[in-house]
Enzyme design. Sequence first.
Site, PDB file in Angstrom:
ATOM      1  N   GLN A 187      59.431  68.230 -26.551  1.00  0.00           N
ATOM      2  CA  GLN A 187      59.970  66.773 -26.958  1.00  0.00           C
ATOM      3  C   GLN A 187      61.042  66.954 -28.076  1.00  0.00           C
ATOM      4  OE1 GLN A 187      55.795  65.270 -25.876  1.00  0.00           O
ATOM      5  NE2 GLN A 187      56.946  63.588 -26.964  1.00  0.00           N
ATOM      6  N   ARG A 221      51.516  58.808 -26.898  1.00  0.00           N
ATOM      7  CA  ARG A 221      51.955  57.521 -26.554  1.00  0.00           C
ATOM      8  C   ARG A 221      51.859  56.509 -27.639  1.00  0.00           C
ATOM      9  NH1 ARG A 221      54.127  55.172 -20.643  1.00  0.00           N
ATOM     10  NH2 ARG A 221      55.901  53.837 -21.533  1.00  0.00           N
ATOM     11  N   CYS A 222      51.821  56.924 -28.786  1.00  0.00           N
ATOM     12  CA  CYS A 222      51.328  56.043 -30.021  1.00  0.00           C
ATOM     13  C   CYS A 222      52.216  56.436 -31.106  1.00  0.00           C
ATOM     14  CB  CYS A 222      50.035  55.852 -29.981  1.00  0.00           C
ATOM     15  SG  CYS A 222      49.112  56.514 -31.489  1.00  0.00           S
ATOM     16  N   GLU A 225      55.698  52.483 -26.783  1.00  0.00           N
ATOM     17  CA  GLU A 225      54.352  52.803 -27.003  1.00  0.00           C
ATOM     18  C   GLU A 225      53.530  51.371 -27.044  1.00  0.00           C
ATOM     19  OE1 GLU A 225      55.324  55.349 -29.812  1.00  0.00           O
ATOM     20  OE2 GLU A 225      55.349  56.988 -28.329  1.00  0.00           O
TER      21      GLU A 225
END
Length: 792
Positions: free
Chosen positions: A224, A374-375, A744
């Site tokens: 990523q 995802r935060c 998120e």
Amino acid sequence: MKQEPKTSKEISGMGHSMKRKEDGRFIQGKGRYVDDIKLEGMLYMDIVRSPYAYAKIKSIKTEKAMATPGVIAVVTGRDLEKYNLHWMPTLMSDTQMVLPTDTVMYQAQEVAAVIGTSRYAAADGVEAVEVEYEVMKPLMDPYRSMDPGSPVLRTDKKGKKDNHIWHWEAGDRKKTDKLFETAEVKVKEEIYLPRIHVASIETCGCVASYDKVNNYLTMYMTTQAPHAIRTVIALVAGHVGLTEEKIRVISPDIGGGFGGKVPVYPGYVIAIAVSFLVGKPIKWIEDRSENLQADSFARDYHITAEMAGTKAGKIQGIRFKVLADHGYTDAAANPSKYPLGLFSVCTGSYDYDTAFIESDAVYTNKPPGGVAYRCSFRVTEAVHAIERITDKFAATIGKDPAAFRMQNFIKKEQFPWKSPTGWTYDSGDYAPALQKAMDVIGYDKLRKEQAEKRKKGEIMGIGIASFTEIVGAGPSKDFDILGIKMFDSAEIRVHPTGKAIARFGTKSQGQGHETTYAQIIAEELGIPAENIQVEEGDTDTAPYGLGTYASRSTPTAGAAAAMAARKLRDKARKIAAYLLEVSEADLDWVPGKFSVKGAPEKSKTIQEIVFAAYTNHPQGMEAGFEATHYYDPPNLTFPFGSYICVVDIDKETCEIKVRRFVAIDDCGNIINPMIVQGQVHGGLTQGIAPAMYEELIYDEDGNMLNGTLMDYLVPTAVESPSWETGHTFTPSPHHPIGAKGVGESPTIGAPPAIANAIIDALSPYGIMHLDIPITPYKVWKALKEKGVVKAI
Ligand code: CDP
């Protein structure tokens, strides 16, 4: 040129970009994943992993493996040690073994690598490697790990006398302790957010291809953050000649990342080392179980949450204490200055001025990590804690949880709002979001229905979460990873015929940057989005950036796109003035062209202007039409939302049914409503996952008890309710197009909304808290303890 933030309607309605295909989206990726890459002479790597959580390696015998057909080499820690490549830095400046030389520290840790001419040969070789271990008793419980008598795990660190990693605080301890001495109402809860796993569809993998002739490494990998990884590789392998200009990291299409593809895993480093030594491309692809058992985890926070306030329902302060289990090394993907991530946003959406957060991290014999699954760096944990304790406080004083939140929300006119832990919330308007969610779900009617059902002994619950997110790291003055400042970048190059290529330092893993970045540039520059090619993920071509995670792309690279396009529009104005023989001040910008004030028929389109930039530009002006912008955000953006969940619980089976779920999000101005809806739907499903299903479970010997997807329950469409979504629009005042991140928010808001609904359902029986995942078995056990259901 100063631009006022646009309304959501203006931004999302960029007609031309939405018309290209019926569904408003277009795909520019090449449909190629790492596992699809085949290079001449490529060899395959598979990994021997430890069956034990803590053991000394007495011997590794490789003769049988080497005799296996197709096996080329077996690589051990001792082999890497010769090149000083057996250790690597983690993103939190700790150290991690690439391959062990004497001790394994967690189950499924890499022990040796086998290289073969096919994937099957390498796998057969793995079976044939004989490792003799001396097994030791692992430390699996972080509280036990803190005991003074516990064995010290990190004996590789000179002088280390305990398993403590760091202590971190935020807020005002004295003021908070004083409040808790005198407050009328105090509530407390022990909350555990268990270890969970990033189960992206594509596992991690790479093809490391070292070209001996040119001393050049091309690394295709599932990352990523390609630029940051290139820098890390150069830091680890610079001493053997792999300096940064000799490394190209390409991150092709990625099948989901969610934070799990930010860290550097040993497999990548071993593949590079082997390719460097044998001069052939090496492919390594994890299988599903390896991915589940050994890759970075998320959560694993033990939180003592306390709230103080008045009997009349005014929240006055919070005091939170966190124990973070980081596994065998601190490989958390957090900004350096914030080892607890951005957990200190845990003061939430409420107006009070007193808070203190205290945290410690410890080593255990579990896999390392601590990723922002995802935060935005631990906001999930923060929001869960504040929203659970808020509900408990409301229940304690006998107030409706919606009315209690309404009473305590920070008001619109209080923004920018300084939180007691030091954040400045950029904008917010919380009450309308909750009101909208209540109206959509029919809150008052549901409460009446619940009261009727309770009379009949039926179990129904309504849960609310009104969360505040914090996304878009930088600003670079406070945010860095391994010293690399957290800004992001965009480069726009417009060709003479008015078609463009735009490159970014971020990397989409399915979020649709190809669509939304093109839309931003189209809006700013008037070039149709379908004429803008968006590229990310190649360090040889894209400008330097920190990558995509923690919903940072829109707040950083999205802003950079707008700023770079505005630089070009400024240049276009100069060229238009020259072509139309007027002064710049006499020109008006209407999307796609400059026209002369008062004489709109005298105009030049952006395409004519760009052509002139290469063929007929004013003397003294630089030719060409390209711009780069490195955007360092002045602040983070603070998206928010209110979610309401309704559950029904079967008293016989204790099955929990999510009957309805309404999610009202506010991410400022929306670039593409369809993409945002997709983000919210996916995120909500990844929110129901830890709330009701997912948890990595270890026994006391360190064995993972649910190391396959047969036992680790990832929800599918079958388990997902029909999500009802909606929006309010509160633009960010500092973002060039008023947008905040969104990716998120749903993962963060859903777990406490679901947990609060289940606890609300069970509260008549005196059950005030259950840790997630709340399974039918947990509900049955709790009801049995209260004598509501009988043992079978
Ligand atoms: O960093 P990441 O792309 O994962 O998260 P994000 O910035 O929240 O964006 C996710 C997707 O939603 C991107 O394609 C954004 O451009 C889009 N988005 C949008 O259309 N409008 C917003 N206000 C925020 C995000």
